[in-house]
Scaffold this motif. Sequence first.
Motif, mmCIF file in Angstrom:
data_model
loop_
_atom_site.group_PDB
_atom_site.id
_atom_site.type_symbol
_atom_site.label_atom_id
_atom_site.label_comp_id
_atom_site.label_asym_id
_atom_site.label_seq_id
_atom_site.Cartn_x
_atom_site.Cartn_y
_atom_site.Cartn_z
ATOM 1 N N HIS A 170 0.842 -1.203 0.000
ATOM 2 C CA HIS A 170 0.000 0.000 0.000
ATOM 3 C C HIS A 170 0.873 1.248 0.000
ATOM 4 N N LYS A 171 0.554 2.203 -0.857
ATOM 5 C CA LYS A 171 1.324 3.438 -0.939
ATOM 6 C C LYS A 171 0.691 4.519 -0.075
ATOM 7 N N THR A 172 1.515 5.217 0.676
ATOM 8 C CA THR A 172 1.049 6.323 1.512
ATOM 9 C C THR A 172 1.249 7.615 0.723
ATOM 10 N N VAL A 173 0.161 8.144 0.188
ATOM 11 C CA VAL A 173 0.275 9.349 -0.645
ATOM 12 C C VAL A 173 -0.207 10.607 0.075
ATOM 13 N N ASN A 174 -1.102 10.452 1.058
ATOM 14 C CA ASN A 174 -1.581 11.599 1.828
ATOM 15 C C ASN A 174 -2.269 11.097 3.089
ATOM 16 N N ASN A 175 -2.749 12.025 3.889
ATOM 17 C CA ASN A 175 -3.518 11.669 5.093
ATOM 18 C C ASN A 175 -4.867 12.371 5.071
ATOM 19 N N PHE A 176 -5.516 12.353 3.903
ATOM 20 C CA PHE A 176 -6.788 13.046 3.735
ATOM 21 C C PHE A 176 -7.988 12.234 4.229
ATOM 22 N N SER A 177 -7.826 10.926 4.408
ATOM 23 C CA SER A 177 -8.934 10.061 4.803
ATOM 24 C C SER A 177 -8.748 9.579 6.232
ATOM 25 N N THR A 178 -9.796 9.691 7.035
ATOM 26 C CA THR A 178 -9.711 9.315 8.447
ATOM 27 C C THR A 178 -11.024 8.713 8.932
ATOM 28 N N PHE A 179 -10.940 8.036 10.069
ATOM 29 C CA PHE A 179 -12.133 7.612 10.792
ATOM 30 C C PHE A 179 -12.239 8.467 12.048
#
Length: 364
Positions: A170-179
Amino acid sequence: MPEFKISDKFDSIIESLDNLHNNEFGFFSDHNGDIKIDKSELNPYTIKPMIGKSFTNPFGWNTKLGNNSYTPKSYKPNESTMGNFLDYMIQISNTNNNTNNDKNNLQSFKIFSQSSFFQYISVKRDSEFYIIYHNKRFIIMNAETRIGQNSLMSYTGIRFEDLLTHDINHKTVNNFSTFQSVLEIKINGIKCLYNAEIDSINSKSGKYTEIKMILCKSNIPHAKTKDKLHILSCIQNGNSYFDSFLFRLLIQCKFANISNVVIGIRDQSFTIRNITEFSVENDLLPFFLKKCDDYYCNSYLQSTSMIKRVLDVIKLNVNEKSPIYKLKIVPDYVLKSIDEPSERKRIMDTVFTPEFKTLLESFV
């Protein structure tokens, strides 16, 4: 322009944070700004070696790799940092507008905030919050935009989370998605509703789990070490900021209702050397209260009282006549009125979406 300085001095421990109880009101997933009332962005974690068996690189995980393609989330100067939370409340209101279920009755809450408000007051973090009084409610928003953050440190922390909760490819491209967990709490008789980001979940117990990575410069415990007290002692000896780290972590877990913490110990090359899961109540808190600096222990034990003191000043001074303030936390707790009309309008337009303002004005 009224200004109030709030003292952080206490003669003794007045009320422990452990006496403060919160409950989960709801939750939502934020996928690049798309808000859904589900758990699609909440993934369980797995602790296991994936590549390599050597002591120096037991997991084959250098969390720095791939950081050149990473884009950390930041906000525009006039963008709401709690817009996703407002969208959640709008969806909840639309879903439950024909029910009398008190749990789903947003009107019963007098404060809508982010968990960072309570956390940053407790740990005295350098930050600012807008305090807005509207229709007998207080809306509290973090004024920070995250612009200028350390991209490498942001990436490595998110990358470590992704390595535990996704496949290694899995590539970490951003932190725009969260729970986000939405919690309710009562402080000084005031019902508060706030949201807190959750990293992961224990697949067996179903308990929310925080994932953290920390540097240990020396005495790094072996990857196979199971003695949790020994591991914590090693980190404390190998990182002079560990007491502060643990203090901030415990405050965060308290307000987010997090029961477990997975800590990855890295060396100076950002390579993971040990991964251990800890219980907040059974492992981290006892070590903190017995082994950490008295300053942080007393601050932890007095944090509820500090939050109450700040809220008392807000209740007394933020009202219809003077509805917008800014709370600055460092170097002192200072609540300062915003009186200039154009600045008031800018803050209102930043904090509120038109839909949420309409919802707020519909409350009795």
